[in-house]
Design an enzyme around this catalytic site. Structure first.
Site, mmCIF file in Angstrom:
data_model
loop_
_atom_site.group_PDB
_atom_site.id
_atom_site.type_symbol
_atom_site.label_atom_id
_atom_site.label_comp_id
_atom_site.label_asym_id
_atom_site.label_seq_id
_atom_site.Cartn_x
_atom_site.Cartn_y
_atom_site.Cartn_z
ATOM 1 N N TYR A 184 0.716 -1.193 0.028
ATOM 2 C CA TYR A 184 0.020 -0.167 0.047
ATOM 3 C C TYR A 184 0.914 1.294 -0.280
ATOM 4 C CZ TYR A 184 -3.370 -3.471 0.839
ATOM 5 O OH TYR A 184 -4.266 -4.567 0.658
ATOM 6 N N LEU A 303 1.590 -17.383 9.453
ATOM 7 C CA LEU A 303 1.502 -18.624 9.797
ATOM 8 C C LEU A 303 2.037 -19.192 11.115
ATOM 9 C CD1 LEU A 303 2.377 -20.396 6.347
ATOM 10 C CD2 LEU A 303 0.206 -20.156 7.334
ATOM 11 N N ARG A 326 -5.798 -15.216 10.258
ATOM 12 C CA ARG A 326 -6.643 -16.517 9.895
ATOM 13 C C ARG A 326 -6.764 -17.405 10.980
ATOM 14 N NH1 ARG A 326 -3.700 -14.636 5.665
ATOM 15 N NH2 ARG A 326 -4.391 -14.229 3.434
#
Length: 372
Positions: A184, A303, A326
């Site tokens: 970004y 992760l 996640r």
């Protein structure tokens, strides 16, 4: 002995109950930048997770700074009222500290939501607009190049970061993260792959860092002393001759001199040419080096999925906190399960105490009044 994961963490004058942070997670579910009932449901679930800090998704400083037409914003009275309503409701039942991630998407703006393909929306399409960036270099093949920002545009965006921070203060935000990662706008200024400027904002490392640091300084000045301000960074572009870990270390030193409370270390997102080899905790080594060379409070992400894995990262001194996205979407009670596994406690509303397994009789603390 208390697990390191469940020890308090201090960010300036803000003390977190534990070192689990709900990472910013774009929901692509706002209407004209305004938070709605989906955000109430999503943030309510994350707020009752037992984590130490809840970070709002990337929140745009202007309509053209949104990643997609359905991105969250905080740039008008309407967006401020909508987000304030949601946060008031969440805090009424789960008094967790809340941080905001302030963002401008730059050349990655005007994009479809991921489930619609994520492609650029053409400037002349009903929901599209012309993007803006350090240089007129498109993010991907076939995309309309962004408009290269001039001095007036840079001031407008810098002022936008400050205005968003002030609106966030007015609705009770506790912490402020500038989004300098994932390709970004602030990251676009840092990387030589996207920044081809020949003025004082391009070329050398010091010049490429200039605008992100100006935005950080402006927000830090606007936010009262004691309230933490920090930046999320991509430590590498995963592309030859792109932004590197060595340069990230220099940026971290510069942020430290300017009073950053922490640094949140991710990677990638700038180039479609990136080549990332995924493995559990694959980004932790980047956080580890930054922490070792700067002494900054360092947040690791990427992760990190298992409680023992997260505990090892902190116990080995590789980072000071872990940020989950996640893993928390998949299991919104991940901190509860981590506390049970590691012999610790988390805050939870009394309405949920009855679910406590008998073998974990001291798992929960009252969200309001301390230990049960």
């Amino acid at each position: 002995m208390t697990a390191r994961l469940f020890e308090p963490l201090r960010l300036d004058d803000l003390t977190l109950d534990n070192r689990i942070i709900v990472a910013p997670m774009c929901q692509y579910s706002a209407h004209a930048g305004q938070a709605g009932d989906w955000h109430l449901m999503h943030l309510g679930a994350m707020a009752m997770s037992g984590a130490g800090l809840l970070t709002l998704e990337a929140t745009a400083v202007s309509p053209e700074g949104r990643i997609s037409p359905t991105d969250l914003g905080l740039y008008s009275d309407e967006t401020e009222r909508a987000l304030g309503r949601v946060l008031d409701a969440v805090r009424g039942y789960a008094p967790i500290p809340i941080a905001i991630q302030i963002n401008h998407a730059g050349r990655k703006a005007s994009s479809q939501a991921p489930w619609d393909g994520g492609a650029q929306i053409a400037p002349d399409a009903p929901d599209g607009w012309r993007t803006e960036a350090p240089s007129a270099v498109a993010h991907g093949d076939g995309e309309v190049p962004p408009h290269a920002l001039d001095a007036e545009g840079l001031k407008r965006i810098r002022d936008g970061f400050v205005a968003t921070a002030r609106r966030a203060l007015s609705i009770g935000i506790d912490g402020f993260e500038l989004h300098g990662a994932h390709g970004y706008l602030l990251h676009q200024f840092l990387s030589p792959l996207s920044n081809r400027r020949t003025d004082e904002y391009g070329g050398s490392l010091q010049n490429r860092m200039r605008f992100p640091l100006e935005c950080f300084e402006a927000v830090r000045e606007a936010v009262p002393a004691g309230k933490p301000v920090w930046m999320r960074v991509s430590a590498t572009d995963w592309v030859e001759d792109g932004w590197s870990l060595d340069e990230t270390v220099e940026l971290a030193h510069a942020l430290k001199r300017r009073g950053t409370a922490a640094i949140h270390v991710s990677t990638g997102g700038l180039s479609t040419e990136q080549k990332i080899v995924l493995s559990p905790g694959y980004q932790v080594p980047f956080a580890e080096r930054i922490k070792a060379e700067t002494g900054l409070t360092t947040i690791a992400v990427g992760l990190i999925t298992e409680p023992a894995q997260a505990e090892a990262v902190l116990a080995e001194g590789r980072a000071d906190a872990v940020s989950l996205a996640r893993a928390l979407l998949y299991d919104p009670r991940w901190p509860w399960h981590a506390a049970a596994e590691l012999g610790a406690q988390v805050r939870a509303p009394k309405q949920y105490w009855r679910c406590q397994p008998r073998e974990f009789k001291a798992l929960f603390k009252d969200t309001q009044h301390g230990q049960r």
